[in-house]
Scaffold this motif. Sequence first.
Motif, PDB file in Angstrom:
ATOM      1  N   PRO A   1       0.826  -1.215   0.000  1.00  0.00           N
ATOM      2  CA  PRO A   1       0.000   0.000   0.000  1.00  0.00           C
ATOM      3  C   PRO A   1       0.859   1.263   0.000  1.00  0.00           C
ATOM      4  CG  PRO A   1      -0.610  -1.469   1.802  1.00  0.00           C
ATOM      5  CD  PRO A   1       0.604  -2.045   1.167  1.00  0.00           C
ATOM      6  N   LEU A   2       0.340   2.328  -0.590  1.00  0.00           N
ATOM      7  CA  LEU A   2       1.030   3.617  -0.601  1.00  0.00           C
ATOM      8  C   LEU A   2       0.795   4.345   0.713  1.00  0.00           C
ATOM      9  CD1 LEU A   2       0.126   4.944  -4.160  1.00  0.00           C
ATOM     10  CD2 LEU A   2       2.297   3.983  -3.405  1.00  0.00           C
ATOM     11  N   ASP A   3       1.831   5.025   1.186  1.00  0.00           N
ATOM     12  CA  ASP A   3       1.718   5.816   2.415  1.00  0.00           C
ATOM     13  C   ASP A   3       1.553   7.297   2.112  1.00  0.00           C
ATOM     14  OD1 ASP A   3       1.985   3.582   4.001  1.00  0.00           O
ATOM     15  OD2 ASP A   3       4.165   3.756   4.130  1.00  0.00           O
ATOM     16  N   GLU A   4       1.267   7.642   0.856  1.00  0.00           N
ATOM     17  CA  GLU A   4       1.169   9.045   0.453  1.00  0.00           C
ATOM     18  C   GLU A   4      -0.278   9.520   0.509  1.00  0.00           C
ATOM     19  OE1 GLU A   4       3.004   9.823  -3.325  1.00  0.00           O
ATOM     20  OE2 GLU A   4       4.528   8.300  -2.965  1.00  0.00           O
ATOM     21  N   GLU A   5      -0.424  10.801   0.793  1.00  0.00           N
ATOM     22  CA  GLU A   5      -1.742  11.443   0.750  1.00  0.00           C
ATOM     23  C   GLU A   5      -1.943  12.020  -0.650  1.00  0.00           C
ATOM     24  OE1 GLU A   5      -4.059  12.187   3.286  1.00  0.00           O
ATOM     25  OE2 GLU A   5      -3.013  10.899   4.723  1.00  0.00           O
ATOM     26  N   PHE A   6      -3.117  11.844  -1.208  1.00  0.00           N
ATOM     27  CA  PHE A   6      -3.421  12.417  -2.508  1.00  0.00           C
ATOM     28  C   PHE A   6      -4.037  13.798  -2.323  1.00  0.00           C
ATOM     29  CE2 PHE A   6      -3.279   7.923  -3.529  1.00  0.00           C
ATOM     30  CZ  PHE A   6      -2.540   7.942  -4.701  1.00  0.00           C
ATOM     31  N   PRO A   7      -3.680  14.754  -3.192  1.00  0.00           N
ATOM     32  CA  PRO A   7      -4.245  16.097  -3.051  1.00  0.00           C
ATOM     33  C   PRO A   7      -5.732  16.107  -3.394  1.00  0.00           C
ATOM     34  CG  PRO A   7      -2.968  15.953  -5.062  1.00  0.00           C
ATOM     35  CD  PRO A   7      -2.771  14.654  -4.324  1.00  0.00           C
ATOM     36  N   GLU A   8      -6.454  17.030  -2.792  1.00  0.00           N
ATOM     37  CA  GLU A   8      -7.876  17.165  -3.094  1.00  0.00           C
ATOM     38  C   GLU A   8      -8.033  17.859  -4.445  1.00  0.00           C
ATOM     39  OE1 GLU A   8     -11.793  19.163  -1.095  1.00  0.00           O
ATOM     40  OE2 GLU A   8     -10.212  18.386   0.178  1.00  0.00           O
ATOM     41  N   VAL A   9      -8.919  17.349  -5.272  1.00  0.00           N
ATOM     42  CA  VAL A   9      -9.137  17.894  -6.613  1.00  0.00           C
ATOM     43  C   VAL A   9     -10.513  18.542  -6.643  1.00  0.00           C
ATOM     44  CG1 VAL A   9      -9.344  17.326  -9.053  1.00  0.00           C
ATOM     45  CG2 VAL A   9      -7.705  16.097  -7.626  1.00  0.00           C
ATOM     46  N   THR A  10     -10.543  19.788  -7.079  1.00  0.00           N
ATOM     47  CA  THR A  10     -11.833  20.457  -7.216  1.00  0.00           C
ATOM     48  C   THR A  10     -12.406  20.129  -8.592  1.00  0.00           C
ATOM     49  OG1 THR A  10     -10.764  22.447  -8.045  1.00  0.00           O
ATOM     50  CG2 THR A  10     -11.180  22.361  -5.691  1.00  0.00           C
ATOM     51  N   ASP A  11     -13.642  19.745  -8.624  1.00  0.00           N
ATOM     52  CA  ASP A  11     -14.297  19.360  -9.865  1.00  0.00           C
ATOM     53  C   ASP A  11     -15.200  20.511 -10.305  1.00  0.00           C
ATOM     54  OD1 ASP A  11     -15.120  17.913 -12.021  1.00  0.00           O
ATOM     55  OD2 ASP A  11     -16.464  16.607 -10.901  1.00  0.00           O
ATOM     56  N   GLU A  12     -14.633  21.423 -11.086  1.00  0.00           N
ATOM     57  CA  GLU A  12     -15.378  22.593 -11.534  1.00  0.00           C
ATOM     58  C   GLU A  12     -16.246  22.235 -12.731  1.00  0.00           C
ATOM     59  OE1 GLU A  12     -12.696  25.816 -12.237  1.00  0.00           O
ATOM     60  OE2 GLU A  12     -11.753  25.606 -10.281  1.00  0.00           O
ATOM     61  N   PRO A  13     -17.426  22.891 -12.862  1.00  0.00           N
ATOM     62  CA  PRO A  13     -18.279  22.600 -14.027  1.00  0.00           C
ATOM     63  C   PRO A  13     -17.637  23.110 -15.331  1.00  0.00           C
ATOM     64  CG  PRO A  13     -19.219  24.351 -12.666  1.00  0.00           C
ATOM     65  CD  PRO A  13     -18.009  23.838 -11.944  1.00  0.00           C
ATOM     66  N   VAL A  14     -18.038  22.500 -16.413  1.00  0.00           N
ATOM     67  CA  VAL A  14     -17.524  22.886 -17.733  1.00  0.00           C
ATOM     68  C   VAL A  14     -18.103  24.237 -18.124  1.00  0.00           C
ATOM     69  CG1 VAL A  14     -17.451  22.202 -20.166  1.00  0.00           C
ATOM     70  CG2 VAL A  14     -17.382  20.468 -18.371  1.00  0.00           C
ATOM     71  N   LYS A  15     -17.262  25.099 -18.691  1.00  0.00           N
ATOM     72  CA  LYS A  15     -17.713  26.410 -19.105  1.00  0.00           C
ATOM     73  C   LYS A  15     -18.386  26.296 -20.484  1.00  0.00           C
ATOM     74  CE  LYS A  15     -14.001  28.648 -16.631  1.00  0.00           C
ATOM     75  NZ  LYS A  15     -12.760  29.391 -16.718  1.00  0.00           N
ATOM     76  N   PRO A  16     -19.522  26.957 -20.672  1.00  0.00           N
ATOM     77  CA  PRO A  16     -20.195  26.873 -21.973  1.00  0.00           C
ATOM     78  C   PRO A  16     -19.384  27.572 -23.059  1.00  0.00           C
ATOM     79  CG  PRO A  16     -21.310  28.434 -20.550  1.00  0.00           C
ATOM     80  CD  PRO A  16     -20.223  27.778 -19.730  1.00  0.00           C
ATOM     81  N   GLU A  17     -19.467  27.040 -24.271  1.00  0.00           N
ATOM     82  CA  GLU A  17     -18.787  27.638 -25.427  1.00  0.00           C
ATOM     83  C   GLU A  17     -19.787  27.756 -26.578  1.00  0.00           C
ATOM     84  OE1 GLU A  17     -15.179  25.737 -26.634  1.00  0.00           O
ATOM     85  OE2 GLU A  17     -14.598  25.299 -24.565  1.00  0.00           O
ATOM     86  N   ASP A  18     -19.614  28.804 -27.403  1.00  0.00           N
ATOM     87  CA  ASP A  18     -20.433  28.946 -28.592  1.00  0.00           C
ATOM     88  C   ASP A  18     -19.847  28.095 -29.709  1.00  0.00           C
ATOM     89  OD1 ASP A  18     -22.197  30.704 -27.438  1.00  0.00           O
ATOM     90  OD2 ASP A  18     -21.015  32.486 -27.994  1.00  0.00           O
TER      91      ASP A  18
END
Length: 53
Positions: free
Chosen positions: A34-51
């Motif tokens: 097993p890994l003893d490392e902590e994984f960083p928290e990832v923010t899941d931002e919504p996709v920005k609309p595009e024309d």
Amino acid sequence: MPGDEAIMHRDGNRLVLEPVPRHGLLALLATWEPLDEEFPEVTDEPVKPEDVF
């Protein structure tokens, strides 16, 4: 025999029983420590609309 699963097949008049080889991703992962490392928290931002035309 090692393991708890086997393959049975006929070879002429013989019945052959062989252990199932452990291959694949799950068998590989089972050998890793097993890994003893902590994984960083990832923010899941919504996709920005595009024309799109």
